[in-house]
Design an enzyme around this catalytic site. Structure first.
Site, short mmCIF file in Angstrom:
data_model
loop_
_atom_site.label_atom_id
_atom_site.label_comp_id
_atom_site.label_asym_id
_atom_site.label_seq_id
_atom_site.Cartn_x
_atom_site.Cartn_y
_atom_site.Cartn_z
N ASP A 1 14.57 -11.97 -0.36
CA ASP A 1 14.87 -10.65 -0.93
C ASP A 1 14.42 -9.51 -0.01
O ASP A 1 14.72 -8.35 -0.28
CB ASP A 1 14.17 -10.49 -2.29
CG ASP A 1 14.66 -11.50 -3.31
OD1 ASP A 1 15.87 -11.76 -3.34
OD2 ASP A 1 13.82 -12.01 -4.07
N CYS B 1 -5.40 26.42 -2.00
CA CYS B 1 -4.05 26.56 -2.56
C CYS B 1 -3.05 25.87 -1.65
O CYS B 1 -3.39 25.31 -0.61
CB CYS B 1 -3.70 28.04 -2.70
SG CYS B 1 -3.64 28.89 -1.12
N CYS C 1 -2.95 26.82 2.06
CA CYS C 1 -3.93 26.18 2.93
C CYS C 1 -3.41 24.83 3.42
O CYS C 1 -3.57 24.46 4.59
CB CYS C 1 -5.26 25.95 2.19
SG CYS C 1 -6.05 27.45 1.60
N ASP D 1 11.32 -11.10 -5.41
CA ASP D 1 10.00 -11.70 -5.20
C ASP D 1 9.90 -12.65 -4.02
O ASP D 1 8.81 -13.10 -3.69
CB ASP D 1 9.55 -12.45 -6.47
CG ASP D 1 10.25 -13.80 -6.59
OD1 ASP D 1 11.44 -13.89 -6.21
OD2 ASP D 1 9.61 -14.75 -7.05
N ASP E 1 17.00 -9.80 -8.41
CA ASP E 1 17.09 -11.18 -7.97
C ASP E 1 16.92 -12.03 -9.24
O ASP E 1 16.39 -11.53 -10.24
CB ASP E 1 15.97 -11.46 -6.96
CG ASP E 1 15.85 -12.94 -6.66
OD1 ASP E 1 16.86 -13.56 -6.32
OD2 ASP E 1 14.72 -13.47 -6.79
#
Length: 812
Positions: free
Chosen positions: A713, A98, A101, A709, A515
């Protein structure tokens, strides 16, 4: 020989086997470790509450068993090094039942000197541990985990699958024992309850009680053993968990029924004991099935790679395992085989199916010099390629690692749920005790008429119902189950989330910054117009050389265009510099010692260097100068990506603000923004100005998503709440991104927003359902309207409800 009591478990042992530590005595290193953990955490009051009671010692530690964790072979296979220079490993921790734990293990690990990070996933029991090897050995970490009653071993897909299958079998056997015994108990119960109305002798009733006792005992102590074990370790570490509720409710009912069996007045409830264990076990088994179904996506991906490859060395071919492939090895691949690791083709050419990575079904043609990626399929030719990345760092392995990391992380909302569930069981036990006292001392009788039951019996059974009906398990499952299903669905769409928490961030985002080049547009610029003012071949060679020194889409497109018009030679340039968002500069010295200053870029670059050249265009412009004289001009245009307009419209319909940042000029920016319907855009942006703009948005308390990309950036991506990089992005952008869009498709990006919002909605639904369930059913049980049998059924159904609701994420 005299017996000495252990200071932790209080059991007595011979003096010669005890571990001495000043005035302290311990029967084993496990007890010694737990004692110091509690003491260091300021939890010594545990022993005051324990009084004279005894505990079973923690797991016996076999020192020889852990030495392998420090061996070079083991470390090479399972331990990696983080970018900060720390060691990192994935472990499977056995014994977690659970959220409590998880909390205990994380708490103990975080407070261990030398551990930097400890993140445990409740659904998979997988722990990502980062530590400083100079301060701590891996074997010491394993011993720390064992000392508190759990076990750990290195995560290995085959071993993990074997362990999962073993756990599933164990649950199934225990469940079937419980189901078969319970069915027989119910048959006896039918006879007993029928006897209430038609008449039944005491002798027959006692025989039925004995039969129920014999059938319920293996259900409680064999099928229900996992609840006793989980409850024990929870109590030992001052945590009251769901297992304790099940174990205590069923045991109290069993003990009470034993008194009835041996002559006390009243009715036995052995049937309720069996049903409590059976219904909860069935619910747990269905949870295991649900978790496995969600993780199957990862298993399918991982199983698609070959286990070995053919390496050519000194013209001799030999088959080697993937882990043994080294950088620079030459690999031979036949048609139909999968690429094992990344590399560059040195011989042959053909089509490659990259659908496993990008989702695109159309094969990609590749020739000598092109890069092949692990996990793709060589469709139709004999190929040889040179290895550029080993198996651990190859594209496919990196994707699997990203998926595993995302499944191993936790959304912020899960932390809140864990805080609630931490105090839940204590509250339930308090309510059960209060219910018993109110019913017993004040004679409350508001609900179900327990036929033939005495006053104590009524009070007792109602209190047991309160314990059994409460379900912290549903609360603990609410977030991880939905996250697990959501992550697997996103992976199918070509979306890799590095951490599950970004599902929540993406779901609540209110601003998306794009971008332009390579993100909203194809990034495949074509030269629309070229003007050569000086066609001297030597000067064109210098232009070609400057273009070859850049990987920017503008430079690549012009270089490709020139290659179709002229036969040019690349020259060695000096002082090559990239000028952010403007272009490049360099110098060249010929054989006569004459120096030339080269510039290539936009109009702004020329102005900065006091070169005034009037050039109006709504396209992307590139100008080339030698010694401040314009030699050539180019106008380029970039096509808008398919579905870019659909994505922008979708985001704006969801009241998400869309912003475009580009290094291009105003004319180009306005043209693209107008076509896409973007109201806010900024041109002439540098990497720094992009990052500063995102910082300003965050100051306005906006949740910002950045999509890019390129290398330019990377700074902006690192400042956003969620950074999304295209699959064809530069390595640095991929490294700092939070989400990788493998196929670079904007349709998949739209799916990311849809599935994230859907997953987050289902997480909130699960939490709401579990809270409503407990809010409604607990008062009903306190009022005596629910008997233990139906309480157990209700508890299991609540967990199943959460699992099934999470699986609805897969539905369109």
């Amino acid at each position: 020989m005299s017996k000495i009591k252990c200071n932790h478990c209080h059991l007595e042992f011979s003096e010669n086997v005890m571990i001495k530590e000043g005035d302290l005595n311990f029967c084993c290193k496990g007890c010694q470790g737990v004692y110091h953990i509690l003491k260091d955490d300021g939890l010594e009051s545990f022993y005051d509450k324990l009084g004279n009671k005894t505990l079973a010692p923690p797991l016996k530690i076999i020192n020889d068993d852990v030495t392998k964790f420090d061996s070079k072979n083991f470390l090479d296979n399972y331990v990696s090094v983080t970018k900060d220079g720390f060691s990192q490993i994935d472990l499977i921790i056995e014994g977690i039942h659970c959220a409590a734990c998880v909390w205990l293990n994380e708490k103990v690990l975080y407070e261990t000197k030398g551990i930097i990070e400890a993140n445990i996933n409740f659904t998979s029991n997988k722990a990502r541990i980062v530590w400083d090897e100079e301060k701590l050995k891996l074997s010491e970490i394993i011993l720390k985990i064992r000392a508190i009653g759990y076990n750990a071993y290195a995560y290995d897909s085959s071993v993990a699958d074997e362990q999962a299958s073993k756990a599933k079998r164990d649950y199934f056997i225990r469940m079937m024992v419980a189901v078969i015994a319970s069915m027989n108990i119910m048959m006896l119960s039918v006879a007993k309850y029928t006897g209430f109305f038609t008449g039944i002798s005491e002798e027959v009733k006692n025989m039925i009680h004995i039969g129920e006792f014999l059938l319920s005992t293996p259900v409680l102590f064999y099928s229900g053993w996992i609840f006793f074990k989980g409850g024990y370790y929870g109590l030992k570490n001052r945590m009251v968990n769901m297992d304790f509720l099940v174990a205590s409710g069923s045991t109290l009912t069993y003990v009470y029924s034993m008194f009835i069996l041996f002559g006390a007045k009243g009715e036995s409830y052995f049937d309720s004991v069996a049903m409590i264990i059976t219904f909860v076990l069935v619910g747990k088994y269905l949870e295991v099935i649900g978790k496995k179904s969600a993780v199957d996506t990862l298993d399918k991906i991982k199983s698609s790679l070959p286990l070995e490859a053919v390496v050519i060395e000194n013209n001799i071919k030999k088959t080697v395992a993937l882990n043994s492939i080294k950088l620079g090895d030459i690999i031979e691949m036949r048609a139909g085989e999968k690429v094992p690791v990344d590399g560059i083709i040195t011989k042959g050419e053909g089509f490659f199916d990259e659908s496993t990575l990008t989702g695109e079904s159309i094969p990609v043609y590749k020739k000598v010099g092109d890069t092949v990626f692990s996990g793709t399929i060589n469709s139709n030719a004999l190929i040889e390629f040179e290895v550029t990345k080993d198996f651990r760092n190859s594209t496919f392995s990196s994707i699997v690692t990203l998926l595993e990391d995302s499944l191993n992380s936790k959304p912020k909302i899960q932390t809140k749920a864990a805080e609630i569930s931490k105090y839940f069981t204590v509250t339930i036990l308090s309510l059960a005790l209060t219910t018993f006292l109110v019913w017993y001392f004040f004679g409350v009788d508001l609900g179900f008429n327990y036929s033939g039951a005495n006053h104590f019996e009524k009070s007792f059974i109602v209190a047991v119902s309160v314990i059994v009906i409460a379900c912290p398990c549903a609360l603990a499952l609410a977030t991880p189950m939905a996250s697990l299903v959501g992550i697997s669905e996103l992976a199918k769409k070509g979306l890799l989330f590095k951490e599950a928490k970004f599902i929540e961030s993406l779901a609540v985002a209110n601003t998306v910054v794009f971008d332009k080049t390579g993100t909203l547009t194809k990034g495949e610029l074509n030269v629309a117009k070229m003007k050569i003012l000086d066609d001297n071949i030597h000067k064109l060679n210098l232009l070609y050389s400057l273009l070859a020194a850049s990987t920017h889409p503008v430079s690549c497109s012009i270089k490709k265009h020139l290659e179709t018009k002229y036969e040019l030679t690349e020259k060695k340039l000096d002082n090559v510099k990239n000028i952010e968002a403007k272009g490049m500069s360099a110098s060249y010295t010929n054989v006569d010692g004459k120096s030339f200053e080269l510039l290539g870029g936009n109009v702004e670059l020329l102005k900065e260097n006091e070169i005034y050249y009037k050039f109006d265009s709504n396209k992307t412009v590139y100008l080339f100068t030698i010694n401040k004289r314009v030699i050539a001009s180019f106008e380029l245009e970039d096509e808008i990506k398919d579905n870019a307009k659909d994505l922008v419209d979708f985001l704006q319909d969801k009241n998400i603000e869309v912003v475009m940042l580009t290094g291009d000029n105003e004319n180009v920016a306005s043209n693209i923004a107008k076509q896409l319907g973007i109201k806010k855009y900024f041109s002439f942006q540098t990497p720094v100005s992009k990052a500063n703009y995102i910082k300003e948005l965050k100051k306005e308390n906006k949740v910002v998503v950045m999509v890019g990309d390129g290398v330019n950036d990377s700074v902006a991506l690192s400042n956003a709440d969620v950074a999304i990089a295209m699959g064809n992005s530069a390595d640095v952008s991929l490294a700092i991104s939070d989400i990788v869009l493998l196929n670079s498709s904007l349709t998949s990006l739209k799916d990311a927003f849809i599935i994230s919002r859907k997953t987050y909605k289902f997480i909130k639904q699960n939490l709401t359902l579990s809270l409503i369930y407990n809010t409604v059913t607990i008062p009903l049980a306190m009022a005596g309207l629910v008997i233990p049998l139906f309480a157990a059924l209700s508890m299991s159904l609540s967990s199943l409800m959460v699992v099934l609701n999470s699986l609805r994420i897969k539905m369109k």
